[in-house]
Scaffold this active site. Structure first.
Site, PDB file in Angstrom:
ATOM      1  N   HIS A 130      -5.190  -3.227   5.651  1.00 53.58           N
ATOM      2  CA  HIS A 130      -4.904  -3.486   4.228  1.00 53.58           C
ATOM      3  C   HIS A 130      -6.235  -3.820   3.550  1.00 53.58           C
ATOM      4  CE1 HIS A 130      -3.042  -4.901   0.594  1.00 53.58           C
ATOM      5  NE2 HIS A 130      -3.520  -6.122   0.758  1.00 53.58           N
ATOM      6  N   ASP A 159       0.840  -1.202   0.000  1.00 54.43           N
ATOM      7  CA  ASP A 159       0.000   0.000   0.000  1.00 54.43           C
ATOM      8  C   ASP A 159       0.878   1.256   0.000  1.00 54.43           C
ATOM      9  OD1 ASP A 159      -2.322  -1.701   0.314  1.00 54.43           O
ATOM     10  OD2 ASP A 159      -1.541  -2.059   2.318  1.00 54.43           O
TER      11      ASP A 159
END
Ligand SMILES: NC(=O)c1ccc[n+]([C@@H]2O[C@H](COP(=O)([O-])OP(=O)(O)OC[C@H]3O[C@@H](n4cnc5c(N)ncnc54)[C@H](O)[C@@H]3O)[C@@H](O)[C@H]2O)c1
Ligand SMILES: O=C(O)C[C@H](O)C(=O)O
Length: 325
Positions: free
Chosen positions: A187, A159
């Site tokens: 996430h 990410d």
């Protein structure tokens, strides 16, 4: 030459495993002065494939790869492991959210946490990749009461890297120039990629871009939903970029970040009001094999609302697996 490092990799014959093992063995993860021993775990039906992967590893004649074996028994795979990369789990397909995998995958991490507890090095560094990664890391950590909770992390570097690349593209500056970026939370699409502190050559990126609408309506959804976009386009979930992020996360945890910020999902120490032990993405620096959460950053109203949203999702995931912990 240093002492070989024992690295257990689960899901070794899957997509990510295939993109990961060769880079570990070549020295990308721990450096070209560190020999490695690969301890591969996959299901019984994948053992023939595991032999094939090991034949290919052998055929690379990597000078750093001093030994390797494959097994379907977690207690064999994790024996004395210094690093454990828990990839093995079902990936999502089109139309699924990562949280839809919770029931399918949660038990794997309870079993593997218990096996790590029994046989791994007491200093083992664990990175959970299998989704939903934060809650699976939490399950593994709770299943390993004799190991320090701080040893269990979730992969959130993908990410972070996705956010870096989007900012580099928007500003026209190289990725290497960007500092002090972080991704808070889970996430999942609720993650909060925070560019308020990010700089390029000491200039604040938010001020440089000066377009809050782009940030809220384009950047945040693009980073948060990148996994789905890849599944839509490729028909399979990300693999090479995930493997690259694993290499980055472990490299930085072991070798250090020289004061730079990275993002890791780690058990909270209560910072920023996140309940203790919740595995949450925080800004991080690493030194001497230890990570430290960057403390006391100002949290404005928008950021607090985004942090609350991703925390609420993690609380829900945790409640769903309460039978396992
Ligand atoms: N956190 C992240 O950033 C991130 C990024 C990409 C993928 N993922 C997740 O990683 C996981 C693996 O993805 P993939 O594309 O490699 O999947 P894959 O299906 O290609 O491979 C998974 C492998 O795990 C094995 N496996 C299943 N159960 C196991 C168990 N109990 N023990 C050991 N091995 C087991 C399978 O046999 C298979 O070889 C998925 O859950 C995916 O969603 C996470
Ligand atoms: O999105 C997925 O299911 C795979 C992975 O978590 C990703 O972010 O690419």
């Amino acid at each position: 030459m240093k002492k070989p490092v024992r690295i257990a990799v689960t899901g070794a014959t899957g997509q990510i495993g295939y993109a990961l093992l060769f880079r570990i063995a070549s020295g990308d993860m721990l450096g070209t002065d560190t020999p490695v021993i690969l301890q591969l775990l996959d299901l019984p039906q994948s053992q023939t494939a595991a032999q094939g992967v090991m034949m290919e590893l052998q055929d690379c004649a990597f000078p750093l790869l001093v030994d390797m074996f494959a097994t379907h028994d977690p207690e064999v795979a994790f024996k004395d492991a210094d690093i454990a990369i828990l990839v093995g789990a079902r990936p999502r397909s089109k139309g699924m959210e990562r949280s839809d995998l919770l029931q399918a995958n949660a038990e794997i991490f309870a079993t593997q946490g218990a096996a790590l507890n029994k046989v791994a090095s007491r200093n083992v560094k664990v990175v959970v990749v299998g989704n939903p990664a934060n809650t699976n890391a939490y399950i593994a950590m709770k299943s390993a009461p004799d190991l320090p909770a701080k040893n269990f992390t979730a992969l959130m570097r993908l990410d972070h890297n996705r956010a870096l690349s989007q900012l580099a593209e928007k500003t026209g500056k190289p990725v290497s120039k960007i500092s002090k970026l972080c991704v808070w939370g889970n996430h999942s699409p609720t993650m909060y990629a925070d560019y308020r502190f990010a700089t390029i050559d000491n200039e604040n990126i938010a001020e440089m871009i000066n377009d809050q609408s782009w940030y809220v309506n384009e950047f945040l959804p693009k980073v948060g939903k990148r996994g789905s976009a890849i599944i839509e386009a490729r028909g399979l979930s990300s693999a090479a970029s995930a493997a690259n992020a694993i290499i980055d996360q472990i490299h930085d945890w072991v070798i250090g970040t020289n004061g730079e910020w990275v993002t890791m999902g780690v058990p909270s120490d209560g910072s920023y009001g996140i309940p203790e032990e919740m595995v949450f993405g925080f800004p991080m620096t690493c030194e001497n094999g230890e990570y430290t959460i960057v403390k006391d950053l100002p949290i404005d109203e928008f950021s607090q609302q985004r942090i609350n949203q991703t925390l609420a999702e993690l609380e829900e995931e945790k409640a769903e697996v309460s039978n396992l912990i």
